[in-house]
Motif scaffolding. Structure first.
Motif, PDB file in Angstrom:
ATOM      1  N   ASN A  13       0.858  -1.154  -0.009  1.00 14.16           N
ATOM      2  CA  ASN A  13      -0.131   0.075   0.081  1.00 14.16           C
ATOM      3  C   ASN A  13       0.671   1.289   0.044  1.00 14.16           C
ATOM      4  OD1 ASN A  13      -2.568  -1.271   0.054  1.00 14.16           O
ATOM      5  ND2 ASN A  13      -2.397  -1.656   2.259  1.00 14.16           N
ATOM      6  N   ASN A  14       2.224   1.088  -0.237  1.00 11.18           N
ATOM      7  CA  ASN A  14       2.975   2.378  -0.080  1.00 11.18           C
ATOM      8  C   ASN A  14       3.402   2.722  -1.506  1.00 11.18           C
ATOM      9  OD1 ASN A  14       6.056   3.413  -0.328  1.00 11.18           O
ATOM     10  ND2 ASN A  14       5.348   3.552   1.894  1.00 11.18           N
ATOM     11  N   GLN A  15       2.834   3.901  -1.890  1.00  2.00           N
ATOM     12  CA  GLN A  15       2.878   4.479  -3.311  1.00  2.00           C
ATOM     13  C   GLN A  15       4.173   4.570  -3.864  1.00  2.00           C
ATOM     14  OE1 GLN A  15       0.266   5.686  -5.548  1.00  2.00           O
ATOM     15  NE2 GLN A  15       1.893   5.002  -6.472  1.00  2.00           N
ATOM     16  N   ILE A  16       5.338   4.857  -2.948  1.00  2.00           N
ATOM     17  CA  ILE A  16       6.761   4.997  -3.388  1.00  2.00           C
ATOM     18  C   ILE A  16       7.251   3.621  -3.697  1.00  2.00           C
ATOM     19  CG2 ILE A  16       9.050   5.455  -2.639  1.00  2.00           C
ATOM     20  CD1 ILE A  16       7.901   7.774  -1.116  1.00  2.00           C
ATOM     21  N   GLU A  17       7.026   2.707  -2.959  1.00  2.00           N
ATOM     22  CA  GLU A  17       7.515   1.240  -3.379  1.00  2.00           C
ATOM     23  C   GLU A  17       6.631   0.774  -4.610  1.00  2.00           C
ATOM     24  OE1 GLU A  17       8.105  -1.434  -0.111  1.00  2.00           O
ATOM     25  OE2 GLU A  17       9.258  -0.327   1.171  1.00  2.00           O
ATOM     26  N   LEU A  18       5.345   0.998  -4.629  1.00  2.00           N
ATOM     27  CA  LEU A  18       4.657   0.545  -5.818  1.00  2.00           C
ATOM     28  C   LEU A  18       5.458   1.116  -7.017  1.00  2.00           C
ATOM     29  CD1 LEU A  18       1.133   0.668  -4.670  1.00  2.00           C
ATOM     30  CD2 LEU A  18       2.252  -1.604  -5.552  1.00  2.00           C
ATOM     31  N   PHE A  19       5.636   2.555  -7.015  1.00  2.00           N
ATOM     32  CA  PHE A  19       6.200   3.150  -8.076  1.00  2.00           C
ATOM     33  C   PHE A  19       7.676   2.357  -8.479  1.00  2.00           C
ATOM     34  CE2 PHE A  19       8.977   6.714  -9.673  1.00  2.00           C
ATOM     35  CZ  PHE A  19       8.469   6.788 -10.735  1.00  2.00           C
ATOM     36  N   SER A  20       8.286   2.402  -7.476  1.00  2.00           N
ATOM     37  CA  SER A  20       9.764   1.879  -7.616  1.00  2.00           C
ATOM     38  C   SER A  20       9.749   0.424  -8.490  1.00  2.00           C
ATOM     39  CB  SER A  20      10.382   1.563  -6.081  1.00  2.00           C
ATOM     40  OG  SER A  20      10.471   3.020  -5.579  1.00  2.00           O
ATOM     41  N   LEU A  21       8.599  -0.430  -7.921  1.00  2.00           N
ATOM     42  CA  LEU A  21       8.419  -1.624  -8.315  1.00  2.00           C
ATOM     43  C   LEU A  21       8.298  -1.700  -9.969  1.00  2.00           C
ATOM     44  CD1 LEU A  21       8.575  -4.850  -7.779  1.00  2.00           C
ATOM     45  CD2 LEU A  21       6.126  -4.561  -7.313  1.00  2.00           C
ATOM     46  N   LYS A  22       7.438  -0.888 -10.278  1.00  2.00           N
ATOM     47  CA  LYS A  22       6.955  -0.803 -11.560  1.00  2.00           C
ATOM     48  C   LYS A  22       8.033  -0.132 -12.403  1.00  2.00           C
ATOM     49  CE  LYS A  22       3.017   1.624 -10.822  1.00  2.00           C
ATOM     50  NZ  LYS A  22       1.793   2.196 -11.048  1.00  2.00           N
ATOM     51  N   ARG A  23       8.598   0.867 -12.083  1.00  2.00           N
ATOM     52  CA  ARG A  23       9.466   1.332 -12.861  1.00  2.00           C
ATOM     53  C   ARG A  23      10.690   0.412 -13.010  1.00  2.00           C
ATOM     54  NH1 ARG A  23       6.876   4.390 -14.890  1.00  2.00           N
ATOM     55  NH2 ARG A  23       6.806   6.673 -15.009  1.00  2.00           N
ATOM     56  N   ALA A  24      11.124  -0.317 -11.899  1.00  2.00           N
ATOM     57  CA  ALA A  24      12.459  -1.404 -12.114  1.00  2.00           C
ATOM     58  C   ALA A  24      12.171  -2.332 -13.013  1.00  2.00           C
ATOM     59  CB  ALA A  24      12.855  -1.803 -10.465  1.00  2.00           C
ATOM     60  N   GLU A  25      10.730  -2.714 -12.895  1.00  2.00           N
ATOM     61  CA  GLU A  25      10.531  -3.799 -13.961  1.00  2.00           C
ATOM     62  C   GLU A  25      10.535  -3.460 -15.411  1.00  2.00           C
ATOM     63  OE1 GLU A  25       9.475  -7.226 -13.244  1.00  2.00           O
ATOM     64  OE2 GLU A  25      10.718  -6.877 -11.369  1.00  2.00           O
ATOM     65  N   LYS A  26      10.050  -2.257 -15.558  1.00  2.00           N
ATOM     66  CA  LYS A  26      10.153  -1.765 -17.018  1.00  2.00           C
ATOM     67  C   LYS A  26      11.594  -1.657 -17.551  1.00  2.00           C
ATOM     68  CE  LYS A  26       8.329   1.741 -20.040  1.00  2.00           C
ATOM     69  NZ  LYS A  26       7.624   3.270 -19.900  1.00  2.00           N
ATOM     70  N   LEU A  27      12.555  -0.840 -16.506  1.00  2.00           N
ATOM     71  CA  LEU A  27      13.821  -0.732 -16.963  1.00  2.00           C
ATOM     72  C   LEU A  27      14.588  -2.011 -17.139  1.00  2.00           C
ATOM     73  CD1 LEU A  27      14.649   2.257 -14.364  1.00  2.00           C
ATOM     74  CD2 LEU A  27      14.753   2.322 -17.106  1.00  2.00           C
ATOM     75  N   ARG A  28      14.462  -2.898 -16.397  1.00  2.00           N
ATOM     76  CA  ARG A  28      15.474  -4.130 -16.577  1.00  2.00           C
ATOM     77  C   ARG A  28      14.827  -5.158 -17.380  1.00  2.00           C
ATOM     78  NH1 ARG A  28      14.649  -9.008 -13.924  1.00  2.00           N
ATOM     79  NH2 ARG A  28      12.678  -9.389 -12.691  1.00  2.00           N
ATOM     80  N   LYS A  29      13.934  -4.863 -18.228  1.00  2.00           N
ATOM     81  CA  LYS A  29      13.281  -5.979 -19.294  1.00  2.00           C
ATOM     82  C   LYS A  29      13.389  -5.028 -20.616  1.00  2.00           C
ATOM     83  CE  LYS A  29      10.268  -8.688 -16.425  1.00  2.00           C
ATOM     84  NZ  LYS A  29       9.216  -9.210 -16.034  1.00  2.00           N
ATOM     85  N   PRO A  30      13.935  -5.571 -21.772  1.00  2.00           N
ATOM     86  CA  PRO A  30      14.940  -6.703 -21.427  1.00  2.00           C
ATOM     87  C   PRO A  30      16.191  -6.560 -20.705  1.00  2.00           C
ATOM     88  CG  PRO A  30      15.248  -5.636 -23.786  1.00  2.00           C
ATOM     89  CD  PRO A  30      14.090  -4.926 -22.922  1.00  2.00           C
ATOM     90  N   ARG A  31      16.792  -5.172 -20.783  1.00  2.00           N
ATOM     91  CA  ARG A  31      17.777  -4.927 -20.092  1.00  2.00           C
ATOM     92  C   ARG A  31      17.982  -3.287 -19.688  1.00  2.00           C
ATOM     93  NH1 ARG A  31      22.703  -3.775 -22.574  1.00  2.00           N
ATOM     94  NH2 ARG A  31      23.718  -4.743 -20.891  1.00  2.00           N
TER      95      ARG A  31
END
Length: 597
Positions: A436-454
């Motif tokens: 429920n933490n907005q900052i962590e949710l944002f960090s997760l979504k952004r990290a997933e997008k950045l590392r795929k494919p690399r």
């Protein structure tokens, strides 16, 4: 000042101790990095009086907040409950004593002392309930939230009652001499009261406190004690007003229904009063004001878009307090915050580094200094220094390792270390804990997008600039750094982040006062349909940004207000929605205040 007082040892006779002065000395010790010395002082005298007991419990609470260790939080809970019981057990006897004295109309001096003691204990009980509520909230359980809310409501009622009673007594003490002697010059306490303002409209009419003898006015010592108690209650009273005033607008009605007010100016005035008092919480009120002026106000744009608002007040506070706190890591930290907001990034880095060294035994203070060092490095586009600071936070901090991992990854990628960035960004998912933490949710979504494919250097650089924008740090960047950011963004061709790119370009041009280019980029961002799913906040934020630009122009202000309402009402469910709503609420309130009557 308490710093000039000769320290009292455990062997001194209790009746030689001025507990108010000693408590203030203990807090000053703490703020000058004497955490252990302060703890020892309060523990040695915690059984001397409720005030010293509270001082010991407060240090215990602060220790728990700085470590988040379960054992220390339990100790703090037990200490606060013990102080609360001490005050409650003595309150009943004090009230009965007052009643008896009033009935007999004798010994006014003792009645005044008993009444002052009663007020002191009630304020301490309210303080304990606030800190117990914080300990409950940390558990992050529904029952704990309910219990914490109930404790806060009890605390507010006590603060409100004590504030009203003390104000009533002060006003009575100031009126009677003029009645008896004709016109008299206002006393210092009356001038302070005038600056603080009358009891707010949402406060019940003051309940007359039991005056020991009709027509008698407290002597100078009692007047000073009342002033100190007014400072004591003003700290909690002011914090309540200030914090509630920053609640997101859609929650504000619910909060107000629960009986909590939210007048920001009243809160600031109360904290200013508390900071000038001789109470042990005066230094804490000073820190609260510095926190507001250097952290909250610029972040939430509470006075419009001007990030310089409040800096003069903060600089004045620091200048006046420097002789008292020459070795304080916290005051050095706030000095760095002021320098950062002024754009003096190299000076800010020096101040934060000095604060880091001063806080050798205070891990959490070290962490906030590291956080600022990381941010200043990002502002300077020194990506390697930035990721090293955030990497240490990721390893040491218990607050949000997920967020720190994301900042580490994007800075590492922007520095060119793409393999290291990929590994850290992969860690973000493992460290994601607070759904429920907005900052962590944002960090997760952004990290997933950045590392795929690399990860790529350009997209990691885009991510750094995005964070600078969202945390309102672009205004702290130098013109050459902003121009470098424009070059980086213009080189990005990824269609999925075209809207985000234009939003950031618009924000940079607005910071550079290139209004025409700013509006053009904001409008392009708002029309982006491709990236709106992955960058959901771009459209409402773009609409808000255009509105802000238009509000700066009198002839376009009406159109600006319409767009501001559009940004508020036509978009929902996007990242950092509450954050934008607070800024919109503040901007609209500011325009209403400036509108001709």
């Amino acid at each position: 000042m308490a710093g000039k007082t000769k320290p009292v040892t455990a062997g001194d006779k209790p009746d030689t101790i001025d507990d108010a002065e000693l408590a203030l000395e203990g807090i000053n010790m703490l703020l000058n990095n004497g955490f252990k010395e302060s703890d020892d002082l309060f523990k040695a005298h915690r059984n001397h009086s409720p005030l010293m007991s509270f001082g010991a419990s407060f240090v215990s609470f602060l220790n728990a907040m700085m470590t988040f260790e379960e054992e220390k939080m339990q100790t703090a809970f037990e200490d606060l409950k013990a102080t609360e019981r001490l005050c409650e057990s003595e309150n009943a006897g004090v009230i009965e004593t007052i009643k008896n004295k009033l009935k007999r109309n004798v010994d006014s001096q003792r009645s005044w002392l008993a009444m002052l003691n009663r007020l002191q204990r009630q304020i301490i009980i309210a303080d304990c309930q606030v800190y117990l509520a914080v300990l409950s909230f940390i558990k992050q359980e529904l029952s704990a939230y309910i219990k914490g809310g109930w404790l806060l409501r009890k605390a507010w009622k006590m603060y409100n009652k004590c504030y009203s009673d003390i104000t009533h007594l002060q006003e009575g003490g100031q009126r009677r001499p003029s009645d008896a002697q004709g016109s008299a010059s206002p006393t210092p306490s009356s001038r302070s009261q005038q600056s603080l303002g009358d009891t707010p409209a949402d406060t019940p009419a003051p309940v007359p406190a039991p005056v020991p003898a009709p027509g008698r006015v407290p002597d100078a010592g009692h007047s000073e004690a009342l002033d100190r108690l007014k400072g004591s209650v003003s700290f909690g009273y002011g914090l309540f007003h200030l914090c509630i005033s920053m609640v997101p607008p859609h929650l504000l009605k619910i909060v107000n229904l629960l009986g909590f007010p939210g007048d920001r100016l009243q809160g600031l005035a109360a904290l200013a009063y508390a900071s000038e008092s001789k109470d042990m919480k005066a230094p804490l009120a000073t820190l609260a004001l510095l926190w507001y002026h250097t952290v909250v106000q610029p972040f939430f744009a509470l006075d419009g878009a001007d990030t310089q608002a409040g800096l003069l007040e903060a600089k004045d506070i620091l200048q006046r307090r420097e002789p008292v706190y020459p070795n304080s890591s916290l005051f050095m930290f706030f000095k760095g915050r002021v320098q950062r907001l002024e754009g003096l990034i190299s000076h800010a880095l020096t101040s934060f580094s000095n604060a880091l060294e001063l806080a050798t035994d205070q891990r959490e203070i070290q962490h906030v200094c590291l956080y600022e060092i990381g941010w200043c490095s990002m502002i300077e586009l020194s990506f390697t220094d930035a990721y090293r600071a955030f990497e240490r936070l990721k390893s040491e901090s218990r607050w949000s390792q997920c967020y720190y991992a994301y900042l580490t990854g994007v800075c590492q990628g922007a520095s060119g270390d793409l393999e290291g960035a990929a590994a850290v960004l992969k860690d973000v998912q493992r460290l994601f804990k607070r759904k429920n933490n907005q900052i962590e949710l944002f960090s997760l979504k952004r990290a997933e997008k950045l590392r795929k494919p690399r990860p790529s250097k350009d997209l990691c650089s885009l991510a750094v600039i995005e964070v600078l924008y969202l945390w309102k740090a672009l205004a702290n960047c130098s013109v050459p750094k902003l121009q470098t950011m424009i070059q980086i963004l213009q080189g990005i061709e990824d269609a999925s982040c075209a809207g985000l790119k234009h939003l950031l370009l618009g924000a940079i041009h607005r910071t550079l006062h290139n209004t025409k280019d700013a509006i053009q980029h904001f409008q392009l961002a708002e029309r982006d349909e491709v990236g709106c799913l992955s960058n959901s906040y771009v459209q409402p934020y773009s609409c808000y940004e255009v509105a802000c630009v238009l509000l700066d122009s009198p002839e376009a202000a009406e159109r600006g207000r319409a767009l501001m309402l559009q940004a508020k009402e036509e978009y929902a469910g996007y990242d950092f929605e509450n954050r934008l709503h607070v800024r919109i609420h503040s901007a609209l309130a500011s325009t209403r205040a400036e509108a001709p009557q």
